[in-house]
Design a protein around this motif. Sequence first.
Motif, PDB file in Angstrom:
ATOM      1  N   ALA A  60       3.912   4.551   4.906  1.00  0.00           N
ATOM      2  CA  ALA A  60       2.699   4.717   4.142  1.00  0.00           C
ATOM      3  C   ALA A  60       3.083   3.872   2.758  1.00  0.00           C
ATOM      4  O   ALA A  60       2.231   3.357   2.102  1.00  0.00           O
ATOM      5  CB  ALA A  60       2.468   6.273   4.027  1.00  0.00           C
ATOM      6  N   THR A  61       4.144   3.983   2.315  1.00  0.00           N
ATOM      7  CA  THR A  61       4.552   3.324   1.223  1.00  0.00           C
ATOM      8  C   THR A  61       4.669   1.938   1.297  1.00  0.00           C
ATOM      9  O   THR A  61       4.103   1.055   0.426  1.00  0.00           O
ATOM     10  CB  THR A  61       6.028   3.790   0.659  1.00  0.00           C
ATOM     11  OG1 THR A  61       6.020   5.148   0.467  1.00  0.00           O
ATOM     12  CG2 THR A  61       6.649   3.047  -0.534  1.00  0.00           C
ATOM     13  N   ALA A  62       4.877   1.509   2.493  1.00  0.00           N
ATOM     14  CA  ALA A  62       4.898   0.172   2.898  1.00  0.00           C
ATOM     15  C   ALA A  62       3.494  -0.612   3.064  1.00  0.00           C
ATOM     16  O   ALA A  62       3.100  -1.638   2.384  1.00  0.00           O
ATOM     17  CB  ALA A  62       5.669  -0.405   4.006  1.00  0.00           C
ATOM     18  N   ARG A  63       2.611   0.433   3.598  1.00  0.00           N
ATOM     19  CA  ARG A  63       1.119  -0.092   3.592  1.00  0.00           C
ATOM     20  C   ARG A  63       0.540  -0.051   2.124  1.00  0.00           C
ATOM     21  O   ARG A  63      -0.033  -1.009   1.729  1.00  0.00           O
ATOM     22  CB  ARG A  63       0.512   1.005   4.520  1.00  0.00           C
ATOM     23  CG  ARG A  63      -0.914   0.873   4.321  1.00  0.00           C
ATOM     24  CD  ARG A  63      -1.896   1.614   5.383  1.00  0.00           C
ATOM     25  NE  ARG A  63      -1.353   2.939   5.557  1.00  0.00           N
ATOM     26  CZ  ARG A  63      -1.724   4.112   5.017  1.00  0.00           C
ATOM     27  NH1 ARG A  63      -2.596   3.951   4.052  1.00  0.00           N
ATOM     28  NH2 ARG A  63      -1.233   5.191   5.322  1.00  0.00           N
ATOM     29  N   LEU A  77      -6.449  -5.027   8.088  1.00  0.00           N
ATOM     30  CA  LEU A  77      -6.751  -5.716   9.367  1.00  0.00           C
ATOM     31  C   LEU A  77      -5.481  -6.121   9.818  1.00  0.00           C
ATOM     32  O   LEU A  77      -4.889  -5.829  10.817  1.00  0.00           O
ATOM     33  CB  LEU A  77      -7.689  -6.835   9.272  1.00  0.00           C
ATOM     34  CG  LEU A  77      -7.652  -7.592  10.761  1.00  0.00           C
ATOM     35  CD1 LEU A  77      -8.240  -6.925  11.731  1.00  0.00           C
ATOM     36  CD2 LEU A  77      -8.802  -8.602  10.369  1.00  0.00           C
ATOM     37  N   TRP A  78      -4.595  -6.942   8.937  1.00  0.00           N
ATOM     38  CA  TRP A  78      -3.456  -7.446   9.087  1.00  0.00           C
ATOM     39  C   TRP A  78      -2.404  -6.328   9.230  1.00  0.00           C
ATOM     40  O   TRP A  78      -1.111  -6.476  10.055  1.00  0.00           O
ATOM     41  CB  TRP A  78      -3.147  -8.532   8.292  1.00  0.00           C
ATOM     42  CG  TRP A  78      -3.838  -9.904   8.482  1.00  0.00           C
ATOM     43  CD1 TRP A  78      -4.996 -10.333   7.792  1.00  0.00           C
ATOM     44  CD2 TRP A  78      -3.701 -10.763   9.607  1.00  0.00           C
ATOM     45  NE1 TRP A  78      -5.492 -11.354   8.544  1.00  0.00           N
ATOM     46  CE2 TRP A  78      -4.923 -11.665   9.754  1.00  0.00           C
ATOM     47  CE3 TRP A  78      -2.891 -10.514  10.748  1.00  0.00           C
ATOM     48  CZ2 TRP A  78      -4.840 -12.513  10.589  1.00  0.00           C
ATOM     49  CZ3 TRP A  78      -3.024 -11.676  11.760  1.00  0.00           C
ATOM     50  CH2 TRP A  78      -4.059 -12.307  11.670  1.00  0.00           C
ATOM     51  N   VAL A  79      -2.385  -5.389   8.461  1.00  0.00           N
ATOM     52  CA  VAL A  79      -1.458  -4.360   8.398  1.00  0.00           C
ATOM     53  C   VAL A  79      -1.456  -3.525   9.887  1.00  0.00           C
ATOM     54  O   VAL A  79      -0.380  -3.546  10.536  1.00  0.00           O
ATOM     55  CB  VAL A  79      -1.611  -3.255   7.360  1.00  0.00           C
ATOM     56  CG1 VAL A  79      -1.012  -2.227   7.747  1.00  0.00           C
ATOM     57  CG2 VAL A  79      -1.177  -3.998   6.115  1.00  0.00           C
ATOM     58  N   VAL A 137       7.120   5.777  10.964  1.00  0.00           N
ATOM     59  CA  VAL A 137       7.142   4.648  10.131  1.00  0.00           C
ATOM     60  C   VAL A 137       5.922   3.862  10.483  1.00  0.00           C
ATOM     61  O   VAL A 137       4.969   3.525   9.527  1.00  0.00           O
ATOM     62  CB  VAL A 137       8.401   3.755  10.160  1.00  0.00           C
ATOM     63  CG1 VAL A 137       8.206   2.525   9.714  1.00  0.00           C
ATOM     64  CG2 VAL A 137       9.716   4.499   9.612  1.00  0.00           C
ATOM     65  N   LEU A 138       5.757   3.606  11.921  1.00  0.00           N
ATOM     66  CA  LEU A 138       4.593   2.813  12.358  1.00  0.00           C
ATOM     67  C   LEU A 138       3.204   3.563  12.081  1.00  0.00           C
ATOM     68  O   LEU A 138       2.304   3.133  11.938  1.00  0.00           O
ATOM     69  CB  LEU A 138       4.855   2.202  13.580  1.00  0.00           C
ATOM     70  CG  LEU A 138       5.794   1.286  13.711  1.00  0.00           C
ATOM     71  CD1 LEU A 138       6.111   0.769  15.120  1.00  0.00           C
ATOM     72  CD2 LEU A 138       5.772   0.097  12.894  1.00  0.00           C
ATOM     73  N   GLY A 139       3.430   4.819  12.282  1.00  0.00           N
ATOM     74  CA  GLY A 139       2.075   5.669  12.287  1.00  0.00           C
ATOM     75  C   GLY A 139       1.462   5.896  10.846  1.00  0.00           C
ATOM     76  O   GLY A 139       0.450   5.783  10.332  1.00  0.00           O
ATOM     77  N   GLY A 140       2.685   5.711   9.799  1.00  0.00           N
ATOM     78  CA  GLY A 140       2.223   5.754   8.232  1.00  0.00           C
ATOM     79  C   GLY A 140       1.946   4.373   7.944  1.00  0.00           C
ATOM     80  O   GLY A 140       0.994   4.177   7.175  1.00  0.00           O
ATOM     81  N   PHE A 141       2.419   3.390   8.715  1.00  0.00           N
ATOM     82  CA  PHE A 141       2.022   1.963   8.093  1.00  0.00           C
ATOM     83  C   PHE A 141       0.729   1.639   8.717  1.00  0.00           C
ATOM     84  O   PHE A 141      -0.136   1.067   7.843  1.00  0.00           O
ATOM     85  CB  PHE A 141       3.203   1.035   8.674  1.00  0.00           C
ATOM     86  CG  PHE A 141       3.042  -0.660   8.231  1.00  0.00           C
ATOM     87  CD1 PHE A 141       3.108  -0.910   7.003  1.00  0.00           C
ATOM     88  CD2 PHE A 141       2.817  -1.376   9.200  1.00  0.00           C
ATOM     89  CE1 PHE A 141       2.963  -2.155   6.540  1.00  0.00           C
ATOM     90  CE2 PHE A 141       2.713  -2.780   8.940  1.00  0.00           C
ATOM     91  CZ  PHE A 141       2.645  -2.944   7.562  1.00  0.00           C
ATOM     92  N   THR A 142       0.547   1.633   9.856  1.00  0.00           N
ATOM     93  CA  THR A 142      -0.795   1.157  10.269  1.00  0.00           C
ATOM     94  C   THR A 142      -1.628   2.355   9.971  1.00  0.00           C
ATOM     95  O   THR A 142      -1.500   3.550   9.615  1.00  0.00           O
ATOM     96  CB  THR A 142      -0.857   1.244  12.064  1.00  0.00           C
ATOM     97  OG1 THR A 142      -0.655   2.464  12.476  1.00  0.00           O
ATOM     98  CG2 THR A 142       0.155   0.152  12.506  1.00  0.00           C
TER      99      THR A 142
END
Length: 151
Positions: free
Chosen positions: A37-40, A59-61, A94-99
């Motif tokens: 989520a921080t990266a997003r 969209l790109w994230v 990580v990927l669940g928080g990022f997307t």
Amino acid sequence: MTSPESLRLRVPTPRQPSWRTQAPVVGVVALGGGAGATARYAASLWWPTPPGGFPWTTLWVNIAGCAVIGVFMVIITEVRTAHPLVRPFFGTGVLGGFTTFSTYAVDIHKLIDGGRPGPGLAYLAATPFAALTAVWLAAGTTRRVLKRRQR
């Protein structure tokens, strides 16, 4: 004489996993989710969407996160065995928080309510198509690259 009650097969009830066994998984998902989520959020600060504009960052994230999960799943399921906490930490956390498919839904709502139904509906259709395509292409490319390296 035995009663019919005493002849019944007694099946033990399955034990629910204890909190102690689930705590490490919950912990790594939470840590990974915070990192993702921080990266997003950093991406949204780096590439902000103007008011009423098309949400390119989201969209790109989502596309990038889905591509990474395609690579990740091939590596941890087909190449090497990972520690049991790697998948929940990176894949779910990580990927669940990022997307961010919740932000995707909010972005669609904003576009349609802002009088831009065309871009809103295009975004509605394009995001899942692009995300699934990214997973498929990334997984396939990863498999091909790994096969070439084995030769």
